[in-house]
Enzyme design. Structure first.
Site, PDB file in Angstrom:
ATOM      1  N   CYS A  44      77.173 -18.953  54.472  1.00 25.85           N
ATOM      2  CA  CYS A  44      76.384 -20.012  53.829  1.00 25.85           C
ATOM      3  C   CYS A  44      77.020 -21.353  54.180  1.00 25.85           C
ATOM      4  CB  CYS A  44      76.287 -19.815  52.326  1.00 25.85           C
ATOM      5  SG  CYS A  44      77.813 -20.074  51.413  1.00 25.85           S
ATOM      6  N   GLY A  45      76.406 -22.439  53.745  1.00 25.50           N
ATOM      7  CA  GLY A  45      76.856 -23.778  54.121  1.00 25.50           C
ATOM      8  C   GLY A  45      78.326 -24.026  53.830  1.00 25.50           C
TER       9      GLY A  45
END
Lengths: 163, 93
Positions: free
Chosen positions: B8-9
């Site tokens: 994820c980010g």
């Protein structure tokens, strides 16, 4: 109102972190108001404010559920003093880009801003939160909380079954 | 042993939520001990993914060097059955 801090699986929540009917012109305005408040409360460093806004531009956090949309803005652990969650029920929905889908937009009625100090930590909190929000009735009740006290009680009740 | 990379980010939030849901689903389906999960930031995917059998992320990724599946349904529940089918198909390869 109970002004005591509550910790749910090591994530702090208290009335000062909550907004009922936050008036925001757009998603970035909403994020900024929430981030400024968390900095004022000492939960995050001032650097969190530009960091969470920038993170939202690059990795948007809107999530479309069955009947409504939510957003979970967050950023790197280095900007956090203590793990906490801030919740804003919006006066009127604002548009977020959907997470992972640059072409999709989400109409967001409630924002959960996550201040996470430990990478890969708070597993049980995050897992429970995401599972519970998939329940239409639970999400509806949260969004329709008319006071900070009701919101905090409704939010806490998400985690009761799992305790 | 199948190696799965979850990204994820920030590598701190949504990948954690995805990872745990995925783990409980795979274990329920009898895959316990047959897979290995790792977590990273999406920026690390181009460099890391070549050593994996499958990458699942909550953001779009570029230059992923293994089969890729979008993991948003793990967060919202919408379309989760289809995603699980795709993952099981990759694991059974």
């Amino acid at each position: 109102m109970e002004n005591t801090i509550t910790s749910i699986f090591d994530m702090n929540i208290k009335p000062e972190y909550l907004f009922i009917h936050l008036d925001a012109v757009d998603n970035m305005d909403a994020i900024k108001q929430m981030a400024v408040n968390l900095a004022k409360q000492g939960v995050v460093k001032n650097s969190f404010i530009p960091a969470v806004l920038e993170r939202e531009r690059i990795f948007s956090t809107g999530l479309q559920f069955d009947e409504t949309g939510i957003a979970i803005p967050h950023t790197d652990t280095q900007h956090i003093n203590s793990s906490a969650i801030s919740i804003a029920i919006l006066k009127k929905p604002v548009t977020f880009q959907a997470m992972g889908m640059p072409d999709s937009k989400v109409n967001v009625e409630i924002i959960f801003m996550l201040a996470i100090k430990t990478a890969h930590g708070h597993i049980k909190f995050l897992q429970t939160l995401m599972n519970q929000l998939q329940n239409k009735v639970i999400l509806h009740n949260l969004i329709n909380s008319t006071s900070k006290k009701l919101l905090i009680n409704n939010f806490k009740s998400l985690f009761n079954k799992e305790n | 042993m199948k190696k799965i990379l979850v990204a994820c980010g920030a590598g701190v939030c949504t990948s954690t939520a995805v990872l745990n849901k995925l783990k409980s689903i795979l274990d329920d389906r009898g895959f316990k001990g047959k897979y290995e999960l790792s977590q990273c930031k999406v920026a690390e995917v181009p460099a890391k993914s070549s050593g994996y059998d499958l990458c699942i992320a909550t953001t779009t990724v570029s230059e992923v060097k293994c089969p890729f599946i979008m993991g948003i349904p793990f967060l919202t529940g919408r379309g989760l059955d289809d995603v699980i089918k795709k993952i099981l198909k990759e694991l059974e390869k």
